[in-house]
Design a protein around this motif. Structure first.
Motif, mmCIF file in Angstrom:
data_model
loop_
_atom_site.group_PDB
_atom_site.id
_atom_site.type_symbol
_atom_site.label_atom_id
_atom_site.label_comp_id
_atom_site.label_asym_id
_atom_site.label_seq_id
_atom_site.Cartn_x
_atom_site.Cartn_y
_atom_site.Cartn_z
ATOM 1 N N MET A 27 0.421 14.028 6.848
ATOM 2 C CA MET A 27 -0.390 12.612 6.745
ATOM 3 C C MET A 27 0.209 11.646 7.580
ATOM 4 S SD MET A 27 -2.972 13.103 4.977
ATOM 5 C CE MET A 27 -3.424 11.529 4.859
ATOM 6 N N GLU A 28 1.627 11.756 7.656
ATOM 7 C CA GLU A 28 2.202 10.558 8.622
ATOM 8 C C GLU A 28 1.909 10.650 10.110
ATOM 9 O OE1 GLU A 28 6.881 9.385 10.133
ATOM 10 O OE2 GLU A 28 6.558 11.330 9.011
ATOM 11 N N ALA A 29 1.349 12.071 10.531
ATOM 12 C CA ALA A 29 0.622 11.987 12.032
ATOM 13 C C ALA A 29 -0.559 11.414 11.952
ATOM 14 C CB ALA A 29 0.802 13.434 12.326
ATOM 15 N N VAL A 30 -1.372 11.706 10.881
ATOM 16 C CA VAL A 30 -2.506 11.199 10.818
ATOM 17 C C VAL A 30 -2.415 9.298 10.733
ATOM 18 C CG1 VAL A 30 -4.715 10.554 9.209
ATOM 19 C CG2 VAL A 30 -3.875 13.093 9.584
ATOM 20 N N MET B 268 0.931 -1.198 0.087
ATOM 21 C CA MET B 268 -0.077 -0.033 0.053
ATOM 22 C C MET B 268 0.703 1.138 -0.303
ATOM 23 S SD MET B 268 -3.028 -1.141 -0.298
ATOM 24 C CE MET B 268 -4.096 -0.072 0.242
ATOM 25 N N LEU B 269 1.999 1.162 0.978
ATOM 26 C CA LEU B 269 2.835 2.346 0.824
ATOM 27 C C LEU B 269 3.376 2.652 -0.734
ATOM 28 C CD1 LEU B 269 4.434 4.792 2.076
ATOM 29 C CD2 LEU B 269 6.102 2.838 2.810
ATOM 30 N N ALA B 270 3.783 1.443 -1.309
ATOM 31 C CA ALA B 270 4.369 1.432 -2.670
ATOM 32 C C ALA B 270 3.553 1.965 -3.893
ATOM 33 C CB ALA B 270 4.942 0.036 -2.870
ATOM 34 N N ALA C 193 4.304 5.790 18.210
ATOM 35 C CA ALA C 193 5.121 7.041 18.618
ATOM 36 C C ALA C 193 5.891 7.543 17.404
ATOM 37 C CB ALA C 193 5.689 6.802 19.731
ATOM 38 N N PRO C 194 6.556 6.705 16.486
ATOM 39 C CA PRO C 194 7.337 7.058 15.363
ATOM 40 C C PRO C 194 6.503 7.845 14.564
ATOM 41 C CG PRO C 194 8.007 5.011 15.889
ATOM 42 C CD PRO C 194 6.617 5.069 16.766
ATOM 43 N N PHE C 195 5.389 7.366 14.152
ATOM 44 C CA PHE C 195 4.423 8.119 13.064
ATOM 45 C C PHE C 195 3.958 9.420 13.668
ATOM 46 C CE2 PHE C 195 4.215 3.366 12.583
ATOM 47 C CZ PHE C 195 4.599 3.360 11.345
ATOM 48 N N LEU C 196 3.475 9.371 14.768
ATOM 49 C CA LEU C 196 2.945 10.757 15.514
ATOM 50 C C LEU C 196 4.088 11.787 15.408
ATOM 51 C CD1 LEU C 196 0.656 8.834 18.238
ATOM 52 C CD2 LEU C 196 -0.171 10.206 15.976
ATOM 53 N N GLY C 197 5.182 11.252 16.108
ATOM 54 C CA GLY C 197 6.258 12.375 16.418
ATOM 55 C C GLY C 197 6.925 12.794 15.228
ATOM 56 N N GLY C 198 7.223 11.711 14.365
ATOM 57 C CA GLY C 198 7.892 12.044 13.010
ATOM 58 C C GLY C 198 7.164 12.751 12.322
ATOM 59 N N GLY C 199 5.842 12.641 12.001
ATOM 60 C CA GLY C 199 5.116 13.540 11.245
ATOM 61 C C GLY C 199 5.036 14.901 11.978
ATOM 62 N N ALA C 200 5.063 15.159 13.104
ATOM 63 C CA ALA C 200 4.977 16.419 13.640
ATOM 64 C C ALA C 200 6.238 17.243 13.443
ATOM 65 C CB ALA C 200 4.811 16.354 15.148
ATOM 66 N N VAL C 201 7.429 16.652 13.433
ATOM 67 C CA VAL C 201 8.752 17.283 13.309
ATOM 68 C C VAL C 201 9.146 17.574 11.993
ATOM 69 C CG1 VAL C 201 11.294 16.849 13.348
ATOM 70 C CG2 VAL C 201 9.816 15.787 15.438
ATOM 71 N N VAL C 202 8.466 16.715 10.772
ATOM 72 C CA VAL C 202 8.791 17.063 9.543
ATOM 73 C C VAL C 202 7.825 18.331 9.152
ATOM 74 C CG1 VAL C 202 8.279 16.369 7.038
ATOM 75 C CG2 VAL C 202 9.176 14.621 8.606
ATOM 76 N N ALA C 203 6.817 18.258 9.565
ATOM 77 C CA ALA C 203 5.829 19.275 9.262
ATOM 78 C C ALA C 203 6.329 20.876 9.912
ATOM 79 C CB ALA C 203 4.218 19.334 9.894
ATOM 80 N N LEU C 204 7.021 20.703 10.950
ATOM 81 C CA LEU C 204 7.321 21.996 11.895
ATOM 82 C C LEU C 204 8.775 22.171 11.052
ATOM 83 C CD1 LEU C 204 7.288 23.905 13.924
ATOM 84 C CD2 LEU C 204 8.498 22.320 15.320
ATOM 85 N N VAL D 261 -4.259 5.044 4.385
ATOM 86 C CA VAL D 261 -3.629 6.318 4.589
ATOM 87 C C VAL D 261 -2.332 6.005 4.105
ATOM 88 C CG1 VAL D 261 -2.731 7.996 6.495
ATOM 89 C CG2 VAL D 261 -5.099 6.713 6.493
ATOM 90 N N LEU D 262 -1.703 5.034 4.042
ATOM 91 C CA LEU D 262 -0.216 4.682 3.712
ATOM 92 C C LEU D 262 -0.080 5.331 2.023
ATOM 93 C CD1 LEU D 262 1.215 1.497 5.050
ATOM 94 C CD2 LEU D 262 2.176 3.666 5.312
ATOM 95 N N ILE D 263 -1.150 5.211 1.470
ATOM 96 C CA ILE D 263 -1.162 5.701 -0.002
ATOM 97 C C ILE D 263 -1.000 7.075 -0.234
ATOM 98 C CG2 ILE D 263 -2.644 5.868 -2.054
ATOM 99 C CD1 ILE D 263 -4.095 3.323 -1.252
#
Length: 443
Positions: free
Chosen positions: A320-323, A284-286, A397-408, A336-338
């Motif tokens: 979307m990573e945070a979502v 699905m990611l691919a 945690a990796p998805f929620l925290g990582g998405g927030a850092v990328v957006a910021l 959502v991986l799409i």
């Protein structure tokens, strides 16, 4: 000191009337060398993705399902990029690219063969998997900048943008097929034969390189050997605020939107899926990445890349990573991986094209070496970090925290570039930076 003069952006009507831009993909595929090489790359990349799934499953099996062990394997595979990519960029500016690429592809095939034989003979241990990850990482670190330089030699600078987008599409086609095939093949034949299949796939690339029509290549004269070539490349990037900001953003995405370890951990710990379920999430990611690559091909025929595209894609990716981290079921997680995959591919392709097409030939190998270092070198940090976060705070945690850092970080860098009044359209190296080499040597 020389002054850079920004070239005027082409008018929309000029872009619409330019058939070469609209048919960029077809022009690239008319190059026999590239067409043959691209087909061989699809075969090899399918094998690579099959081995990645098999290797992840092998590490989980040998370590008792440890996410830290999985992150360590990924880190060892990508750690050499931090130390070797810049020097590989110097090689790309100086050596016979085709012969060097042929040697590296052969060695990577032999590395996969060695690991596969250990698995088939039942002598494989976790430390030996780590060792082969490190060897493959060293070879890949040398291969990546040289591969980028060879693409330009096959299609020329004018068509490099379309080639980058098509390479991304091939990568994601393989990313769909490889994990899907690997999931069934591991259940049927075991991880050893899947890794052996990847070893055999390297023969396709070596054959394509042997069949190259050398007279049709767009040869780039090798850069003369002078002291401080790496430092010269770094000085060039430091003098370009647009490139510096993109490198920082690419590094941020590489570290905090890293799915090398977190996707397998999510499959096992959040949704208690087997290898087939992990293959489903990877597929699905691919699919999303393939959609992003198709859009990148369409955009690549419309003219020069824009900084704005890279930053918009990074912002969408982070959000979307945070979502993704909040999805309650496996099938919603997969859906959502799409868009996550599409945003990731569009960002990487836009950043890649922006850097490659705005850098003059004499320094391109070193700048692309730096780009590959920050793109792939974030994995040795991101993979163990994801494993640690998953083990300490939970697999989401990796998805929620990582998405927030990328957006910021995307927002902060965008504000910085706006404040410095950096143009949204990247200039051509021939028009705007032809005198940079004189300036670098005179500073």
């Amino acid at each position: 000191m020389f002054r850079r003069v920004k070239a005027a952006a082409p008018a929309p009507e000029d872009e619409a009337e330019d058939p070469a831009r609209r048919r960029g993909m077809l022009l690239v595929l008319r190059e026999t060398n590239y067409r043959r090489f691209a087909l061989s790359q699809i075969v090899s990349l399918i094998g690579t993705w099959m081995q990645r799934v098999a290797q992840d499953w092998l590490v989980l099996s040998l370590s008792g399902g440890s996410p830290v062990a999985l992150g360590a394997a990924a880190a060892l595979q990508f750690l050499p990029i931090l130390f070797l990519s810049l020097w590989a960029g110097v090689l790309a500016d100086r050596v016979d690219i085709r012969r060097t690429l042929m040697a590296l592809q052969t060695l990577m095939g032999l590395s996969a063969l060695g690991l596969g034989l250990l698995v088939l003979t039942g002598t494989v241990q976790l430390w030996s998997v780590y060792l082969f990850c490190l060897v493959l990482g060293c070879l890949s670190a040398l291969d990546a900048p040289i591969f980028e330089a060879y693409v330009v030699e096959m299609v020329g600078t004018e068509n490099a943008g379309s080639a980058v987008a098509l390479n991304s599409m091939n990568f994601n086609i393989a990313r769909i097929i490889g994990p899907a095939v690997a999931g069934s093949a591991i259940s049927w034949a075991g991880t050893g034969w899947v890794i052996i299949a990847n070893a055999a796939s390297y023969a396709a690339v070596v054959s394509a390189l042997l069949m190259t029509d050398k007279h049709s290549l767009y040869r780039i004269p090798p850069a003369p050997r002078v002291p401080g070539m790496v430092q010269e490349g770094l000085r060039y990037v430091r003098g370009r605020p647009d490139l510096t900001a993109l490198m920082v953003l690419v590094l941020t995405v590489s570290v905090f939107a890293n799915f090398t370890a977190s996707l397998a951990v999510a499959a096992v710990q959040i949704f208690t899926l087997g290898v087939g379920g992990y293959g489903y999430l990877s597929t699905m990611l691919a699919v999303g990445m393939l959609i992003g690559a198709a859009e990148a091909v369409r955009r690549g025929a419309r003219g020069r890349p824009r900084l704005r595209v890279s930053f918009v894609c990074a912002a969408v990716l982070g959000s979307m990573e945070a979502v993704l981290g909040m999805m309650p079921t496996a099938w919603l997680f997969g859906l959502v991986l799409i868009p996550v995959g599409a945003g990731l591919t569009l960002f990487v392709t836009a950043a890649h094209s922006t850097i490659q097409l705005s850098v003059p030939p004499w320094v391109r190998g070193r700048v692309m070496g730096l780009y590959m270092m920050v793109l792939m070198g974030g994995t040795p940090v991101g993979a163990p970090l994801s494993g640690w976060l998953a083990q300490t705070l939970g697999a989401r945690a990796p998805f929620l925290g990582g998405g927030a850092v990328v957006a910021l970080v995307t927002l902060l860098l965008a504000l910085l570039l706006v404040r410095r009044n950096i143009s949204r359209t990247v200039s051509s190296p021939e028009d705007d930076y032809a005198d940079d080499r004189v300036h670098l040597h005179s500073s």
